[in-house]
Design a protein around this motif. Structure first.
Motif, mmCIF file in Angstrom:
data_model
loop_
_atom_site.group_PDB
_atom_site.id
_atom_site.type_symbol
_atom_site.label_atom_id
_atom_site.label_comp_id
_atom_site.label_asym_id
_atom_site.label_seq_id
_atom_site.Cartn_x
_atom_site.Cartn_y
_atom_site.Cartn_z
ATOM 1 N N UNK A 1 0.843 -1.200 0.000
ATOM 2 C CA UNK A 1 0.000 0.000 0.000
ATOM 3 C C UNK A 1 0.878 1.249 0.000
ATOM 4 N N UNK A 2 0.538 2.186 -0.782
ATOM 5 C CA UNK A 2 1.356 3.384 -0.923
ATOM 6 C C UNK A 2 1.258 4.248 0.319
ATOM 7 N N UNK A 3 2.369 4.688 0.836
ATOM 8 C CA UNK A 3 2.400 5.597 1.977
ATOM 9 C C UNK A 3 2.974 6.929 1.535
ATOM 10 N N UNK A 4 2.586 7.984 2.219
ATOM 11 C CA UNK A 4 3.061 9.316 1.886
ATOM 12 C C UNK A 4 4.449 9.526 2.458
ATOM 13 N N UNK A 5 5.347 10.046 1.637
ATOM 14 C CA UNK A 5 6.720 10.296 2.058
ATOM 15 C C UNK A 5 6.790 11.477 2.997
ATOM 16 N N UNK A 6 7.815 11.511 3.837
ATOM 17 C CA UNK A 6 8.042 12.647 4.723
ATOM 18 C C UNK A 6 8.866 13.745 4.076
ATOM 19 N N UNK A 274 -8.678 9.619 -12.178
ATOM 20 C CA UNK A 274 -8.318 9.765 -10.772
ATOM 21 C C UNK A 274 -9.598 9.986 -9.964
ATOM 22 N N UNK A 275 -9.713 9.308 -8.850
ATOM 23 C CA UNK A 275 -10.886 9.548 -8.016
ATOM 24 C C UNK A 275 -10.538 9.325 -6.544
ATOM 25 N N UNK A 276 -11.306 9.955 -5.664
ATOM 26 C CA UNK A 276 -11.137 9.756 -4.229
ATOM 27 C C UNK A 276 -12.417 9.165 -3.672
ATOM 28 N N UNK A 298 -4.439 1.862 -6.063
ATOM 29 C CA UNK A 298 -4.372 2.783 -4.948
ATOM 30 C C UNK A 298 -3.108 3.638 -5.042
ATOM 31 N N UNK A 299 -3.274 4.954 -4.965
ATOM 32 C CA UNK A 299 -2.128 5.863 -5.033
ATOM 33 C C UNK A 299 -1.778 6.470 -3.681
ATOM 34 N N UNK A 300 -2.791 6.927 -2.943
ATOM 35 C CA UNK A 300 -2.563 7.665 -1.696
ATOM 36 C C UNK A 300 -3.531 7.145 -0.638
ATOM 37 N N UNK A 301 -3.020 6.878 0.549
ATOM 38 C CA UNK A 301 -3.841 6.307 1.622
ATOM 39 C C UNK A 301 -4.801 7.299 2.259
#
Length: 311
Positions: A1-6, A274-276, A298-301
């Protein structure tokens, strides 16, 4: 699952000019200029912009390279990925659109002589921006302006209909809806086509002012999000999904999976969707990208309102 980088570089929307709260300004001092750290933004390859709570995030498609804006909504990344348009709400209740150049760090406000215009959408070439604007007759219309702040025009300004959720059909035509009809305008403001929405997609869907319609690159299909008849346990309010209509066969297929509530969709000029949306317990939205066959990734959690640049 993609996680957002810091690895995030913060851009602070200028407080004095925009009269908004800048949550990222740790010093508490007001600034008349955008503040961006000295890291070069060249070759960052921004491909996606989305809302994350009270901030906007622009990121590479793998989410490894990011910048964030505080105090802004309605992110709209340009087709080339170099600019970002967004809405600013000030303390007087005004909504205005600004454009930031993510490489040279400049920002400018689109000048259209109104205190209520929002939700920017870039033209396929990136040379113009369309948006919803509230006019002097208390009606919602579509505005278009070039990105150098010239050539502003309000489409269909004389009629008494409200139009919502503009998108570009191609470089010379736009579409919008009034909950009942789907309209096509040319960029001079002339209404060139009107189609009842129910005659296109059937009567099993409900349309809200936020629902948007996108033509595919070949003009043969129509992608949209709309309310449906799904009953989702734990969801307050109607459920929405993303669908694709084949204009020749009149067949409607679902893009987003059942069980997911999808209030927002955006389609790039190269037909990526793209959709949320959120799954049970419907408390956190995630961002996905799909092809025209409904193969979603899935792109962004955690995020809403995604827009994408061209590949």
């Amino acid at each position: 699952m993609t996680k957002i980088s810091n690895k995030i570089v913060s851009i602070l929307i200028p407080c004095v000019m925009l009269m908004v709260s800048c949550s990222n300004n740790k010093s508490g001092e007001e600034s008349s200029k955008a503040v961006l750290d000295t890291i070069s933004l060249s070759n960052k390859n921004f491909a996606l912009a989305y809302q994350d709570g009270s901030k906007i995030v622009a990121t590479s498609i793998d989410t490894m390279k990011q910048i964030s804006f505080g105090g802004a909504t309605d992110p709209a990344i340009s087709p080339d990925g170099n600019k970002l348009a967004y809405t600013v709400n000030d303390t007087a209740g005004h909504r205005t659109i600004w454009v930031a150049d993510m490489e040279n760090k400049s920002q400018l406000q689109l000048q259209v002589n109104s205190g209520n215009y929002y939700q920017a959408v870039w033209s396929p070439s990136g040379n113009a921006i369309a948006f919803n604007i509230f006019n002097s007759k208390n009606l919602w219309k579509i505005g278009i302006i070039k990105t150098d702040n010239t050539g502003y025009v309000m489409l269909d300004s004389a009629s008494k209909i409200n139009v919502y959720a503009p998108t570009w059909k191609n470089e010379k035509e736009l579409i919008s809806q009034d909950l009942v009809n789907l309209y096509t305008f040319d960029i001079s403001g002339k209404l060139i086509d009107t189609k009842p929405i129910a005659s296109l997609i059937g009567k099993d869907f409900t349309i809200a002012s936020s629902n948007r319609f996108f033509y595919t690159k070949d003009g043969q299909k129509l992608i949209f999000n709309a309310g449906n008849t799904d009953v989702l346990d734990g969801l307050t309010g109607p459920s929405e999904g993303v669908y694709i209509l084949d204009l020749a066969s009149k067949k409607v297929n679902r893009i987003s999976p059942k069980g997911t509530n999808v209030p927002y969709v955006f389609v790039t000029g190269d037909d990526r969707i793209f959709y949320s949306g959120s799954e049970k317990p419907y408390t956190q939205n995630k961002i996905y990208v799909s092809d025209l066959s409904g193969n979603s990734k899935l792109l962004v959690d955690k995020g809403t309102n995604p827009t994408g640049a061209l590949k």
